[in-house]
Enzyme design. Structure first.
Site, mmCIF file in Angstrom:
data_model
loop_
_atom_site.group_PDB
_atom_site.id
_atom_site.type_symbol
_atom_site.label_atom_id
_atom_site.label_comp_id
_atom_site.label_asym_id
_atom_site.label_seq_id
_atom_site.Cartn_x
_atom_site.Cartn_y
_atom_site.Cartn_z
ATOM 1 N N LYS A 112 -11.889 -2.355 -7.605
ATOM 2 C CA LYS A 112 -12.793 -0.712 -7.229
ATOM 3 C C LYS A 112 -11.202 0.230 -8.125
ATOM 4 C CE LYS A 112 -13.922 -2.270 -3.476
ATOM 5 N NZ LYS A 112 -14.465 -3.207 -2.680
ATOM 6 N N LYS A 152 0.798 -1.370 0.267
ATOM 7 C CA LYS A 152 0.083 -0.107 -0.168
ATOM 8 C C LYS A 152 0.775 1.285 0.059
ATOM 9 C CE LYS A 152 -3.994 -1.947 1.645
ATOM 10 N NZ LYS A 152 -4.858 -2.319 2.610
ATOM 11 N N LYS A 182 -7.040 -7.603 -13.601
ATOM 12 C CA LYS A 182 -8.127 -7.624 -12.301
ATOM 13 C C LYS A 182 -9.119 -7.409 -12.311
ATOM 14 C CE LYS A 182 -8.004 -9.185 -7.760
ATOM 15 N NZ LYS A 182 -6.921 -8.824 -6.411
HETATM 16 P P1 ADP Z 1 -10.884 -4.250 -4.776
HETATM 17 O O1 ADP Z 1 -9.591 -4.593 -5.084
HETATM 18 O O2 ADP Z 1 -12.206 -3.898 -5.371
HETATM 19 O O3 ADP Z 1 -10.649 -2.888 -4.040
HETATM 20 P P2 ADP Z 1 -11.163 -6.164 -2.111
HETATM 21 O O4 ADP Z 1 -9.464 -6.145 -1.902
HETATM 22 O O5 ADP Z 1 -11.811 -5.022 -1.244
HETATM 23 O O6 ADP Z 1 -11.182 -5.901 -3.620
HETATM 24 O O7 ADP Z 1 -11.630 -7.449 -2.584
HETATM 25 C C1 ADP Z 1 -12.280 -8.132 -1.299
HETATM 26 C C2 ADP Z 1 -12.146 -9.374 -1.991
HETATM 27 O O8 ADP Z 1 -12.749 -9.697 -2.560
HETATM 28 C C3 ADP Z 1 -10.830 -10.223 -1.260
HETATM 29 O O9 ADP Z 1 -10.765 -10.903 -0.651
HETATM 30 C C4 ADP Z 1 -10.710 -10.201 -2.780
HETATM 31 O O10 ADP Z 1 -9.531 -10.972 -3.098
HETATM 32 C C5 ADP Z 1 -11.888 -10.352 -3.495
HETATM 33 N N1 ADP Z 1 -11.366 -9.954 -4.786
HETATM 34 C C6 ADP Z 1 -11.238 -8.785 -5.694
HETATM 35 N N2 ADP Z 1 -11.307 -9.248 -6.616
HETATM 36 C C7 ADP Z 1 -11.766 -10.180 -7.471
HETATM 37 C C8 ADP Z 1 -10.914 -10.524 -8.398
HETATM 38 N N3 ADP Z 1 -10.611 -9.996 -9.402
HETATM 39 N N4 ADP Z 1 -11.103 -11.999 -8.766
HETATM 40 C C9 ADP Z 1 -11.484 -12.457 -7.596
HETATM 41 N N5 ADP Z 1 -11.672 -12.447 -5.660
HETATM 42 C C10 ADP Z 1 -11.448 -10.869 -5.703
#
Ligand code: ADP
Ligand code: TRP
Length: 335
Positions: free
Chosen positions: A204, A122, A201
């Site tokens: 958000k 981060k 991937k």
């Molecule tokens: P973002 O990347 O959208 O901010 P988060 O980090 O809040 O998502 O992810 C929350 C959960 O969703 C995590 O456990 C993460 O592994 C899963 N996750 C997020 N994006 C994906 C994706 N593209 N494919 C599979 N799992 C995902």
């Protein structure tokens, strides 16, 4: 760790899962995380919480946090979390979590936190390295230890935080007596690495999401925005090279997948039409959940009642644990 990373889903355990309220959930969150967390309620005693205290590290707008927090609770309920069977609460309501986090923080070596990849990532991506971000694994340890959780389902990126949790628990027990239980991680299936509309991937942060509860008009825009090459309708296409096809496969049966692959290869299926079929699949898949979500949004009191009841039940495990922790550490009024 005996069962660490075991692929066999736990049963008959106290399972704990927390999710940060950080915005509208997308299909990557569903397939990669939430679907698997909720499924564990069938065979286990599931406790789920909305990690609003963790979101203080990334969101600085109070109204936004409140909306995301209640919104995420609605998402979980709409997607099948059963409040009769499982516990759902708001992290900041169980405020003793922060008391435990402080006690644990005094036993946490700096080096343990300095080694955390998530913190280093981060910061290397430009987030300000403040103390909250640094200490976040300790709050996470408190979330877990306050419930004496047996198993914590997480994505691979959180595995290290479970190791930190165990290390801190061992240190507490060695210092003050055997009070805390050591949790096992359950690393959820990450085969579903869902691609975003641009093929990276889905996240958000990248603005390439397809939402689970996004209003239909905007959802259509997201799906129609999936990036493709410029092959014309009649030209044969390689399904495996197409993000549209990869996304379609998440929702389609093996026969439907084979049929769309065949039509891609044969030529005659344009990307526009394939996207419309994808959109229909997304709407069909999440249709019932989207309806339930709308009902819940019309009656937010229902969600507050669930969270209140969840807190009451969360306290049934957390209160005795905190009493034992205070007693062992010699703080608070003696019992
Ligand atoms: P973002 O990347 O959208 O901010 P988060 O980090 O809040 O998502 O992810 C929350 C959960 O969703 C995590 O456990 C993460 O592994 C899963 N996750 C997020 N994006 C994906 C994706 N593209 N494919 C599979 N799992 C995902
Ligand atoms: N750190 C987790 C994440 O960012 C969320 C979380 C906080 C959590 N506390 C937890 C997950 C306790 C499991 C158990 O995704």
């Amino acid at each position: 760790m005996s069962e660490t990373s075991s692929r066999k889903p736990p049963s008959g355990k106290r399972v704990l899962s927390g999710t940060q309220p950080s915005g509208a959930i997308h299909i990557g969150n569903w397939f990669g995380a939430i679907r698997q967390y909720i499924a564990l309620q069938e065979q286990n005693r599931g406790t789920y919480f909305i990690a609003d205290l963790h979101s203080l590290n990334s969101i600085r707008d109070a109204a936004e946090r409140r909306a995301f927090t209640v919104g995420l609770a609605m998402d979980y309920l709409a997607l099948g979390l059963d409040p009769a069977r499982s516990v759902l609460y708001r992290q900041s309501d169980l405020i003793e979590t922060t008391e435990l986090a402080w006690i644990l923080t005094t036993l946490t070596p700096m080096g343990l936190l300095e080694r955390c990849h998530s913190y280093k990532d981060k910061v290397s991506h430009g987030q300000k390295p403040d103390h909250g971000l640094f200490a976040y694994p300790v709050l996470m340890a408190a979330d877990i230890l306050i419930h004496r959780a047996d198993v914590v389902p997480v994505g691979g990126d959180q595995k290290q935080h479970l190791e930190v949790t165990r290390d801190i628990a061992v240190k507490f027990n060695a210092t003050y007596g055997d009070v805390l239980a050591l949790p096992e991680p359950f690393i959820v299936d990450e085969v579903a690495h869902v691609p975003g509309t641009d093929g990276q991937k889905m996240s958000k942060t990248y603005g390439n999401t397809i939402g689970v509860f996004t209003p239909s008009k905007q959802l259509r825009k997201q799906v129609m925005g999936v990036v493709t090459d410029s092959l014309g309708v009649d030209e044969p296409k390689d399904p495996d090279a197409s993000h549209v096809y990869r996304l379609y496969c998440l929702f389609a049966s093996p026969d439907e997948q084979a049929e769309m692959a065949r039509r891609f290869r044969a030529g005659g299926l344009g990307y526009g039409d394939a996207k419309k079929e994808l959109l229909a699949k997304v709407l069909e898949h999440f249709g019932p959940a989207r309806e339930r979500r709308e009902e819940l949004a019309r009656d937010p009191d229902v969600v507050e009642d669930v969270l209140r009841d969840g807190l009451r039940r969360a306290r049934e495990t957390a209160d005795p644990l905190m009493a034992a922790v205070r007693e062992a550490a010699g703080i608070g009024r003696p019992r």
